[in-house]
Design a protein around this motif. Sequence first.
Motif, PDB file in Angstrom:
ATOM      1  N   SER A   1       0.852  -1.191   0.000  1.00 25.74           N
ATOM      2  CA  SER A   1       0.000   0.000   0.000  1.00 25.74           C
ATOM      3  C   SER A   1       0.884   1.236   0.000  1.00 25.74           C
ATOM      4  CB  SER A   1      -0.934   0.031   1.216  1.00 25.74           C
ATOM      5  OG  SER A   1      -0.234   0.366   2.398  1.00 25.74           O
ATOM      6  N   ASP A   2       0.337   2.336  -0.525  1.00 22.38           N
ATOM      7  CA  ASP A   2       1.064   3.604  -0.500  1.00 22.38           C
ATOM      8  C   ASP A   2       1.254   4.075   0.938  1.00 22.38           C
ATOM      9  OD1 ASP A   2       1.211   3.807  -3.331  1.00 22.38           O
ATOM     10  OD2 ASP A   2      -0.812   4.625  -3.390  1.00 22.38           O
ATOM     11  N   ASP A   3       0.278   3.812   1.778  1.00 22.53           N
ATOM     12  CA  ASP A   3       0.372   4.225   3.173  1.00 22.53           C
ATOM     13  C   ASP A   3       1.497   3.492   3.885  1.00 22.53           C
ATOM     14  OD1 ASP A   3      -0.922   5.706   5.523  1.00 22.53           O
ATOM     15  OD2 ASP A   3      -0.937   3.635   6.262  1.00 22.53           O
ATOM     16  N   ALA A   4       1.628   2.180   3.634  1.00 19.20           N
ATOM     17  CA  ALA A   4       2.708   1.410   4.261  1.00 19.20           C
ATOM     18  C   ALA A   4       4.063   1.927   3.797  1.00 19.20           C
ATOM     19  CB  ALA A   4       2.559  -0.075   3.927  1.00 19.20           C
TER      20      ALA A   4
ATOM     21  N   PRO B   1       8.631   7.251   9.377  1.00 16.53           N
ATOM     22  CA  PRO B   1       7.944   6.740  10.573  1.00 16.53           C
ATOM     23  C   PRO B   1       7.570   7.824  11.577  1.00 16.53           C
ATOM     24  CG  PRO B   1      10.285   6.191  10.619  1.00 16.53           C
ATOM     25  CD  PRO B   1       9.995   6.704   9.245  1.00 16.53           C
ATOM     26  N   GLY B   2       8.269   8.943  11.530  1.00 15.15           N
ATOM     27  CA  GLY B   2       7.989  10.009  12.488  1.00 15.15           C
ATOM     28  C   GLY B   2       6.716  10.787  12.194  1.00 15.15           C
ATOM     29  N   VAL B   3       6.150  10.595  11.005  1.00 13.63           N
ATOM     30  CA  VAL B   3       4.963  11.371  10.622  1.00 13.63           C
ATOM     31  C   VAL B   3       3.668  10.679  11.045  1.00 13.63           C
ATOM     32  CG1 VAL B   3       3.690  12.407   8.705  1.00 13.63           C
ATOM     33  CG2 VAL B   3       6.194  12.403   8.675  1.00 13.63           C
ATOM     34  N   LYS B   4       3.523   9.412  10.661  1.00 10.68           N
ATOM     35  CA  LYS B   4       2.270   8.704  10.935  1.00 10.68           C
ATOM     36  C   LYS B   4       2.485   7.400  11.711  1.00 10.68           C
ATOM     37  CE  LYS B   4      -0.656   8.327   7.513  1.00 10.68           C
ATOM     38  NZ  LYS B   4      -1.198   8.017   6.165  1.00 10.68           N
TER      39      LYS B   4
ATOM     40  N   LYS C   1      -0.794  12.735   0.379  1.00 12.08           N
ATOM     41  CA  LYS C   1      -0.030  12.587  -0.858  1.00 12.08           C
ATOM     42  C   LYS C   1       1.017  11.476  -0.694  1.00 12.08           C
ATOM     43  CE  LYS C   1      -0.524  17.323  -2.589  1.00 12.08           C
ATOM     44  NZ  LYS C   1       0.189  18.511  -3.134  1.00 12.08           N
ATOM     45  N   GLU C   2       0.605  10.401  -0.037  1.00 13.93           N
ATOM     46  CA  GLU C   2       1.536   9.322   0.263  1.00 13.93           C
ATOM     47  C   GLU C   2       2.120   8.683  -0.992  1.00 13.93           C
ATOM     48  OE1 GLU C   2      -1.039   9.829   3.864  1.00 13.93           O
ATOM     49  OE2 GLU C   2      -1.373   9.746   1.693  1.00 13.93           O
ATOM     50  N   LYS C   3       1.290   8.449  -1.979  1.00 17.62           N
ATOM     51  CA  LYS C   3       1.779   7.832  -3.219  1.00 17.62           C
ATOM     52  C   LYS C   3       2.792   8.732  -3.907  1.00 17.62           C
ATOM     53  CE  LYS C   3       0.409   5.753  -7.622  1.00 17.62           C
ATOM     54  NZ  LYS C   3       1.527   6.355  -8.340  1.00 17.62           N
ATOM     55  N   LEU C   4       2.489  10.001  -4.008  1.00 16.32           N
ATOM     56  CA  LEU C   4       3.402  10.949  -4.638  1.00 16.32           C
ATOM     57  C   LEU C   4       4.734  10.976  -3.908  1.00 16.32           C
ATOM     58  CD1 LEU C   4       4.032  13.242  -6.633  1.00 16.32           C
ATOM     59  CD2 LEU C   4       2.971  14.833  -5.002  1.00 16.32           C
TER      60      LEU C   4
END
Length: 243
Positions: free
Chosen positions: A120-123, A130-133, A208-211
């Motif tokens: 996934s883009d989120d993973a 890791p510090g963001v989400k 905008k995780e994918k980007l």
Amino acid sequence: MNKTWIRIVVVVVLAAVVAFWVYFDKQRQQQNPEQQIDTTLNAMPAWQVLKEQEPAMQKRIRDQIVTMQKAGEPEQHIIDVIQPQILSLQMARLQNAPDANVVDYMKANMEQTAAIQKVSDDACFRFLYPGVKGGVNPMRVLDKALLQRRLHADADMMRAAYGKNRHTVTPAEREAAVNDVRPIMKSLADKYGEDIQLLQMPEKAVGKEKLSCDMVQDMWAKVLALPEQKAAGVIRLAVSELD
């Protein structure tokens, strides 16, 4: 070279480089915590290199993991505490590793990043930032073959940095690396426009995780497309800014 570009390169060196060093296998839950940790860590090739090269550091990290695990700390929190310590050591080792090992180390990182993005883009975003989400443990989402490839690339790089062909960075190499990375960053800026700043400020990239993941991989693909010596020089330049 624009200092902002240097900072961008540094940010995307892959903060989650050692996330999978901590992993508590459900099949080992019948072991006591210390046995479980030792079984897991001793299976990691780079952990064996750490024992050889930095025994005091290895013992300190092991004791820290044991203490946190006994205190009931979540797996991801343990990863987030231990990870920067291993990362700092590996970044230092890259300065002395031969070109081939430096390039292979980053290729393994990129193979891992691409595989995580397929999950996934989120993973992928969590792996890189890791510090963001909050982070993600690759051992829980990737197949064993890819993880072993990555683990051996780490160990080979660390061991080669102490070997007979160890590298010494020169001022000329650093100057050449600055010149080599400049057109790469300009091409990314032309392609992505203002969004390139998200590489430096990932906290603004939520949504905008994918980007973000695409830009990271695009940048390193361009670096790794350089001749081996030049690619290694750019990688060393980037990670040296982390010291």
